[in-house]
Design an enzyme around this catalytic site. Structure first.
Site, PDB file in Angstrom:
ATOM      1  N   LYS A 126      -3.041   4.014   2.970  1.00  0.00           N
ATOM      2  CA  LYS A 126      -4.055   3.611   1.989  1.00  0.00           C
ATOM      3  C   LYS A 126      -3.560   2.388   1.233  1.00  0.00           C
ATOM      4  O   LYS A 126      -2.419   2.359   0.757  1.00  0.00           O
ATOM      5  CB  LYS A 126      -4.309   4.779   1.027  1.00  0.00           C
ATOM      6  CG  LYS A 126      -5.494   4.605   0.112  1.00  0.00           C
ATOM      7  CD  LYS A 126      -5.695   5.883  -0.719  1.00  0.00           C
ATOM      8  CE  LYS A 126      -6.887   5.740  -1.650  1.00  0.00           C
ATOM      9  NZ  LYS A 126      -7.057   6.965  -2.488  1.00  0.00           N
ATOM     10  N   HIS A 128      -5.214   0.982  -1.458  1.00  0.00           N
ATOM     11  CA  HIS A 128      -5.678   0.931  -2.842  1.00  0.00           C
ATOM     12  C   HIS A 128      -5.348   2.265  -3.524  1.00  0.00           C
ATOM     13  O   HIS A 128      -4.845   3.184  -2.882  1.00  0.00           O
ATOM     14  CB  HIS A 128      -7.188   0.675  -2.900  1.00  0.00           C
ATOM     15  CG  HIS A 128      -7.993   1.722  -2.193  1.00  0.00           C
ATOM     16  ND1 HIS A 128      -8.126   1.764  -0.828  1.00  0.00           N
ATOM     17  CD2 HIS A 128      -8.680   2.795  -2.670  1.00  0.00           C
ATOM     18  CE1 HIS A 128      -8.877   2.787  -0.477  1.00  0.00           C
ATOM     19  NE2 HIS A 128      -9.228   3.436  -1.578  1.00  0.00           N
TER      20      HIS A 128
END
Length: 240
Positions: A126, A128
């Site tokens: 991921k 963010h």
């Protein structure tokens, strides 16, 4: 108003410990385990196929999680020497291992009073928010037990081990639902090779010998002499 069916007397409610016989029967009832002819990635024609992705009911997931929990509790009892000092961290290999590890954490608490920490990996990191490819318990500096369904070649598991090591963790052991107990490219199975390479225990809830015993059992709903002979031949030809 919910339309969910609530059984009056579920067999799983009375389950006190994991039963390989019950798990195999439930897997067959729900097409998780199938007998027939199946072409594997290796090109071998297997007389059976196990698809953990179809462990898609509360009953099946609960029984599987109970198996993992019982095995982990047994391992903890053997290594703790009667103390409660050892912390248990469990890890589910994405994607199938994610519900397995969550359900197992609950089973450990509900049935063994063990408050395990749990986490899992993302297939893609991921970029963010919290970022990264690990979710759940902080594994840095921890010895982690990894849960998975089946180890075929061991490639995916080696990737998980690498992810954990990069996060500062070590692998305490591995538990899978099914051990096919068959040779890889060499004379050893992928599970044997992993156990040797990582120098950790690799356990299975059931294996091909349990399937063979089930097919030969007079009390089995799926007793089948023809299928039994095919399984025995496959075991002789490719088994370790």
């Amino acid at each position: 108003m919910s339309n969910a069916h609530v059984p009056n007397n579920s067999a799983s409610n009375a389950q006190t410990t994991f039963s390989s016989h019950q798990f195999i029967q439930l897997a067959l009832d729900n097409q998780v385990l199938k007998f027939g002819e199946f072409v594997l990635k290796s090109g071998r024609i297997s007389p059976y196929f196990f698809n953990a992705g179809l462990l898609a009911t509360g009953e099946m997931l609960s029984l599987l999680a109970r198996g993992y929990a019982d095995a982990l509790a047994e391992q903890m009892a053997a290594t703790n020497n009667g103390t409660d000092e050892q912390e248990l961290v469990i890890f589910g290999a994405a994607y199938k291992g994610i519900p397995f590890v969550a359900a197992t954490a609950q089973a450990l608490w509900n049935h063994h009073g063990i408050n395990a920490k749990w986490g899992y990996n993302r297939k893609e990191a991921k970029t963010h928010g919290e970022g990264g490819n690990l979710v759940g318990a902080d594994v840095n500096g921890k010895a982690v037990w990894v849960l998975d369904d089946v180890i075929t070649a061991g490639t995916a598991m080696r990737e998980v081990v690498e992810i954990l090591e990069q996060a500062g963790a070590s692998v305490a052991g591995i538990i899978v639902a099914l051990d096919r107990k068959e040779k890889g490219q060499a004379e050893h199975s992928a599970i044997q090779e992993l156990a040797s390479t990582l120098e950790v225990p690799v356990r299975a809830l059931i294996d091909i010998d349990d399937l063979i015993s089930y097919l030969a059992d007079d009390n089995s709903q799926y007793k089948d002499a023809t299928q039994l002979a095919k399984m025995q031949h496959y075991r002789t030809q490719y088994g370790v």
